[in-house]
Design a protein around this motif. Sequence first.
Motif, PDB file in Angstrom:
ATOM      1  N   ARG A  41      33.509  50.652  36.372  1.00 48.57           N
ATOM      2  CA  ARG A  41      34.213  50.240  35.146  1.00 48.57           C
ATOM      3  C   ARG A  41      34.486  51.436  34.240  1.00 48.57           C
ATOM      4  NH1 ARG A  41      30.611  45.454  32.937  1.00 48.57           N
ATOM      5  NH2 ARG A  41      29.244  45.831  34.703  1.00 48.57           N
ATOM      6  N   TRP A  42      33.486  52.289  34.085  1.00 45.53           N
ATOM      7  CA  TRP A  42      33.628  53.437  33.187  1.00 45.53           C
ATOM      8  C   TRP A  42      34.810  54.298  33.611  1.00 45.53           C
ATOM      9  CZ3 TRP A  42      33.997  58.611  32.689  1.00 45.53           C
ATOM     10  CH2 TRP A  42      33.633  59.194  31.479  1.00 45.53           C
ATOM     11  N   GLY A  43      34.878  54.624  34.884  1.00 47.13           N
ATOM     12  CA  GLY A  43      35.926  55.506  35.371  1.00 47.13           C
ATOM     13  C   GLY A  43      37.311  54.899  35.261  1.00 47.13           C
ATOM     14  N   HIS A  44      37.482  53.667  35.739  1.00 46.20           N
ATOM     15  CA  HIS A  44      38.802  53.048  35.710  1.00 46.20           C
ATOM     16  C   HIS A  44      39.299  52.845  34.282  1.00 46.20           C
ATOM     17  CE1 HIS A  44      39.671  52.479  39.889  1.00 46.20           C
ATOM     18  NE2 HIS A  44      38.503  51.920  40.117  1.00 46.20           N
ATOM     19  N   GLU A  54      42.002  45.475  31.662  1.00 44.71           N
ATOM     20  CA  GLU A  54      42.611  44.973  32.893  1.00 44.71           C
ATOM     21  C   GLU A  54      42.480  45.959  34.039  1.00 44.71           C
ATOM     22  OE1 GLU A  54      45.216  43.291  35.826  1.00 44.71           O
ATOM     23  OE2 GLU A  54      45.328  45.329  35.009  1.00 44.71           O
ATOM     24  N   SER A  55      42.160  47.206  33.733  1.00 45.73           N
ATOM     25  CA  SER A  55      42.050  48.226  34.780  1.00 45.73           C
ATOM     26  C   SER A  55      40.998  47.899  35.824  1.00 45.73           C
ATOM     27  CB  SER A  55      41.730  49.592  34.149  1.00 45.73           C
ATOM     28  OG  SER A  55      40.426  49.590  33.577  1.00 45.73           O
ATOM     29  N   VAL A  56      40.038  47.050  35.496  1.00 46.42           N
ATOM     30  CA  VAL A  56      38.979  46.719  36.451  1.00 46.42           C
ATOM     31  C   VAL A  56      39.207  45.375  37.144  1.00 46.42           C
ATOM     32  CG1 VAL A  56      37.296  48.057  35.141  1.00 46.42           C
ATOM     33  CG2 VAL A  56      37.503  45.603  34.724  1.00 46.42           C
ATOM     34  N   LEU A  57      40.238  44.651  36.762  1.00 44.89           N
ATOM     35  CA  LEU A  57      40.425  43.308  37.314  1.00 44.89           C
ATOM     36  C   LEU A  57      40.758  43.262  38.809  1.00 44.89           C
ATOM     37  CD1 LEU A  57      42.063  41.212  34.469  1.00 44.89           C
ATOM     38  CD2 LEU A  57      39.684  41.355  35.191  1.00 44.89           C
ATOM     39  N   GLY A 117      47.306  51.690  38.073  1.00 44.43           N
ATOM     40  CA  GLY A 117      46.373  52.737  37.685  1.00 44.43           C
ATOM     41  C   GLY A 117      45.040  52.608  38.413  1.00 44.43           C
ATOM     42  N   HIS A 118      44.618  51.379  38.650  1.00 43.53           N
ATOM     43  CA  HIS A 118      43.363  51.154  39.371  1.00 43.53           C
ATOM     44  C   HIS A 118      43.461  51.680  40.803  1.00 43.53           C
ATOM     45  CE1 HIS A 118      39.621  48.863  40.361  1.00 43.53           C
ATOM     46  NE2 HIS A 118      40.140  48.982  41.575  1.00 43.53           N
ATOM     47  N   GLY A 174      32.636  49.771  29.965  1.00 43.48           N
ATOM     48  CA  GLY A 174      31.541  49.031  30.573  1.00 43.48           C
ATOM     49  C   GLY A 174      30.644  49.951  31.391  1.00 43.48           C
ATOM     50  N   ALA A 175      29.369  49.644  31.385  1.00 38.85           N
ATOM     51  CA  ALA A 175      28.403  50.461  32.129  1.00 38.85           C
ATOM     52  C   ALA A 175      27.746  49.626  33.218  1.00 38.85           C
ATOM     53  CB  ALA A 175      27.331  50.997  31.177  1.00 38.85           C
TER      54      ALA A 175
END
Length: 336
Positions: free
Chosen positions: A27-30, A59-62, A147-148, A333-334
């Motif tokens: 999550r942190w990276g995306h 939304e990058s982690v969805l 982007g993800h 998010g971590a």
Amino acid sequence: MKRYPFLPLLLIGALLLPCSLLLAWGRWGHQHIDRAAIFALPEGMRAFFFNHADFITEESVLPDVRKYTINDRAEPDRHYIDLEAYGKDPFKTLPHDWTAAKKKYGEKMLHKNGILPWYVPEMMEKLTRAFRERDKSNILFIAADLGHYLGDATQPLHTTLNYDGQLSDQKGIHAFFESQLPERFGAAYNFHVSPARYLDDPVKEIWNILQESHALVDTVLLAEKRLAAQFPASRKYVTDASGKPVKNSYGQPVHSLEYAKAYHDALQGAIEKLLRRAVQATADYWYTAWVNAGKPRLDSLDAAALTARNKRFLKKEYRRWQKQGKLWGLHAGAEF
């Protein structure tokens, strides 16, 4: 500061996030990748994307949520490619065209070993169409998803059969490399990149990115392998009162700060460079899709009052990103 036109969707995403995001930058990276890419866009695009920076960040982690929580069966294959499955020189043997690849290897084999380099061009076409049609919702959804996948392409362990070190007695290295290390040391990273560049051949570019990433697989694995030989288990992991390794909520072992720092130092800035590569790629692909769509005006897609209200904040955040490479107000998010 910003408004949330997709607040219900964000709430759904927040509820779904406690799944294990094993196959991602974490999550942190995306979230940092998509957020930083906004500032590399030209002024008109930048203002529009900044109006929705919070949505794009979340939304990058969805794509991972769709995989692990919703169990979307079409999703897993989009995040990786096991290049060794195609011989000693896959970059010479693998067709860049999906139809040609299916004809040569069969669709079953391609999906088994991941379709990431063929899925990115598909997403690119969809984003271009969304820009052309000035479809605000699709622009934001597809851009964040794209982007993800570009972030996944810059992660070396997304390009190899030995994706979690399971073939080299290093099981668990995937989450350690892509989640624990950037979470622990990412505060010092510089996310500044060049202004978004037009890609003459986006298909060729995704293969270039994968080739760069795959070249680092041995570096990522060997650095940890050598380090493990120097550390007793008691110093490698965080342990509880009974001496058992502590695990995060996803069941992944938490490496000690001493071990994490030693591995991070041994990588000589590789993670920071890879994340910046992902930021650059994301901005480049977003910009290229917009140009190919005829450079449609985006300002009218938002209320003028929203853009005006965010103007001061955008200016402040853009300067911070330019001068320091830092992202303000991002509470990523971590997992560790």
